[in-house]
Scaffold this motif. Structure first.
Motif, PDB file in Angstrom:
ATOM      1  N   GLU A 127      25.840   5.668 -47.300  1.00  0.00           N
ATOM      2  CA  GLU A 127      26.932   4.820 -47.757  1.00  0.00           C
ATOM      3  C   GLU A 127      27.628   4.157 -46.569  1.00  0.00           C
ATOM      4  O   GLU A 127      27.999   2.975 -46.621  1.00  0.00           O
ATOM      5  N   SER A 128      27.802   4.912 -45.487  1.00  0.00           N
ATOM      6  CA  SER A 128      28.422   4.355 -44.289  1.00  0.00           C
ATOM      7  C   SER A 128      27.610   3.178 -43.758  1.00  0.00           C
ATOM      8  O   SER A 128      28.169   2.148 -43.368  1.00  0.00           O
ATOM      9  N   THR A 129      26.288   3.317 -43.757  1.00  0.00           N
ATOM     10  CA  THR A 129      25.427   2.223 -43.296  1.00  0.00           C
ATOM     11  C   THR A 129      25.620   0.981 -44.157  1.00  0.00           C
ATOM     12  O   THR A 129      25.728  -0.140 -43.643  1.00  0.00           O
ATOM     13  N   PRO A 179      13.977   2.260 -44.739  1.00  0.00           N
ATOM     14  CA  PRO A 179      14.825   1.076 -44.545  1.00  0.00           C
ATOM     15  C   PRO A 179      14.670   0.031 -45.632  1.00  0.00           C
ATOM     16  O   PRO A 179      15.629  -0.683 -45.947  1.00  0.00           O
ATOM     17  N   VAL A 180      13.484  -0.071 -46.205  1.00  0.00           N
ATOM     18  CA  VAL A 180      13.296  -1.077 -47.249  1.00  0.00           C
ATOM     19  C   VAL A 180      14.159  -0.736 -48.460  1.00  0.00           C
ATOM     20  O   VAL A 180      14.764  -1.617 -49.077  1.00  0.00           O
ATOM     21  N   ALA A 181      14.254   0.544 -48.793  1.00  0.00           N
ATOM     22  CA  ALA A 181      15.106   0.957 -49.908  1.00  0.00           C
ATOM     23  C   ALA A 181      16.581   0.723 -49.580  1.00  0.00           C
ATOM     24  O   ALA A 181      17.354   0.255 -50.428  1.00  0.00           O
ATOM     25  N   VAL A 182      16.982   1.041 -48.353  1.00  0.00           N
ATOM     26  CA  VAL A 182      18.375   0.814 -47.947  1.00  0.00           C
ATOM     27  C   VAL A 182      18.710  -0.670 -48.001  1.00  0.00           C
ATOM     28  O   VAL A 182      19.785  -1.064 -48.483  1.00  0.00           O
ATOM     29  N   LEU A 183      17.796  -1.511 -47.542  1.00  0.00           N
ATOM     30  CA  LEU A 183      18.068  -2.950 -47.556  1.00  0.00           C
ATOM     31  C   LEU A 183      18.026  -3.521 -48.978  1.00  0.00           C
ATOM     32  O   LEU A 183      18.685  -4.534 -49.254  1.00  0.00           O
TER      33      LEU A 183
END
Length: 344
Positions: free
Chosen positions: A29-31, A60-64
């Protein structure tokens, strides 16, 4: 006086996305909050690192994908996805999907080489093919072909009620031109140029044999040689995109306590910048700490920085959320303008 730098066209930042193993949701969440802040501050791009079996972003693909739904303008990149852990066809599907969800804002950066600690992880990662896997440039070429719409099978058409394509689906127009290669060596820079990719440079370069002369090697000049070799081989020549990712820590609005911690962090990392490290002979750039005016002066004197017009300044790995807010705010409102980019 140092030669004039190229006008800074794109201002970006890079974060590793660390989290506490006991509370990983808060770290992710912080990211996302940091990426949202970057958009509000006027940054052109936000990039995330990739870490496997560590307490950093493993997907990273999921985070983005999540970030794409919480932002509207900022470009979203990976710096970088190590392809040794990936199936290029499946990754191409994921990248195109997220690019479409983001409205064409994805900038995937990749690299090659065997996974870190491969001897200890290969049985879990590739239990049947560990000794046959190719971790070289061919893996990148396959990914590029799939993203750019080359056929992956000789079958297409209708079978019963289902329709099949001979290309990876979905296809996202323009994504093929936004593929980046993260390389530390001259060979990688040349390969990326020859294959029409963009080039991600960072705070690490590989010292080649002919650069290992007596005296301390010059990081900036080595990196400059990579940039020029890349552009010499790229179809776009001098207009080929290169982004630089040095670690910068502006202290304009930092508290005394923050400045003390930042200076201690930099002091602990500085010894590794004096000579090439390890069997790969990697040379690290010094972290740039000080006021925005001081950092800008050092960047304008940096031979490689003078030939790029895009940056993705790396946030220090181990700082806290409030530290990142302060650093990003100073970069956007003070360092960016000092480098010729108007404040938001």
């Amino acid at each position: 006086m140092a030669p004039i730098s190229r006008p800074l066209r794109k201002l970006g930042f890079l974060t590793i996305g660390l989290f506490d193993g006991a509370d990983p949701a808060r770290g992710h969440e912080s990211t996302l909050e940091i990426i949202e802040l970057g958009e509000r501050l006027g940054f052109d791009s936000a990039w995330v690192r990739h870490r496997h079996l560590q307490y950093g972003i493993s997907s990273p693909v999921a985070v983005l994908a999540a970030a794409s739904q919480r932002t509207r303008r900022i470009e979203l990149g990976t710096a970088v996805i190590p392809l040794g852990w990936e199936n290029p066809l499946r990754l191409a599907e994921d990248l195109a999907t997220v690019d479409l969800l983001s409205g064409g804002r994805l900038n995937p950066g990749v690299s090659v080489g065997p996974p870190m600690h491969y001897d200890r992880v290969k049985e879990a990662l590739y239990p049947d093919t560990a000794d046959a896997e190719d971790f070289g440039y061919e893996r990148v070429r396959r990914l590029l072909d799939f993203v750019r719409g080359e056929p992956v099978t000789d079958f297409s058409g209708t079978e019963g009620f289902e329709v099949f394509s001979d290309r990876v689906q979905p296809q996202s127009p323009g994504l093929g031109g936004r593929m980046w290669y993260g390389g530390a060596g001259l060979r990688s820079a040349r390969w990326a140029g020859e294959h029409g990719m963009n080039l991600l440079t960072s705070s690490v370069v590989k010292v080649e044999d002919d650069q290992d002369a007596p005296g301390a090697p010059d990081f900036a000049r080595i990196q400059l040689s990579h940039i020029r070799a890349f552009r010499e081989r790229h179809p776009d020549g001098e207009n080929a995109r290169v982004s630089q990712g040095l670690v910068v820590i502006p202290t304009d609005s930092a508290t005394p306590e923050q400045r003390a911690r930042y200076e201690k962090y930099v002091a602990e990392r500085t010894p590794r910048t004096s000579s090439p490290q390890g069997p790969a002979r990697l040379l690290f750039a010094p972290d740039l700490i000080g006021t925005s005016e001081e950092i800008a002066e050092r960047l304008h004197a940096h031979a490689a920085f003078r030939e790029v017009d895009e940056v993705a300044f790396a946030l220090p790995f181990t700082f806290g959320h409030d530290d990142y807010v302060q650093i990003l705010t100073d970069i956007a409102t003070r360092l960016g303008p000092a480098l010729g980019r108007p404040a938001p």
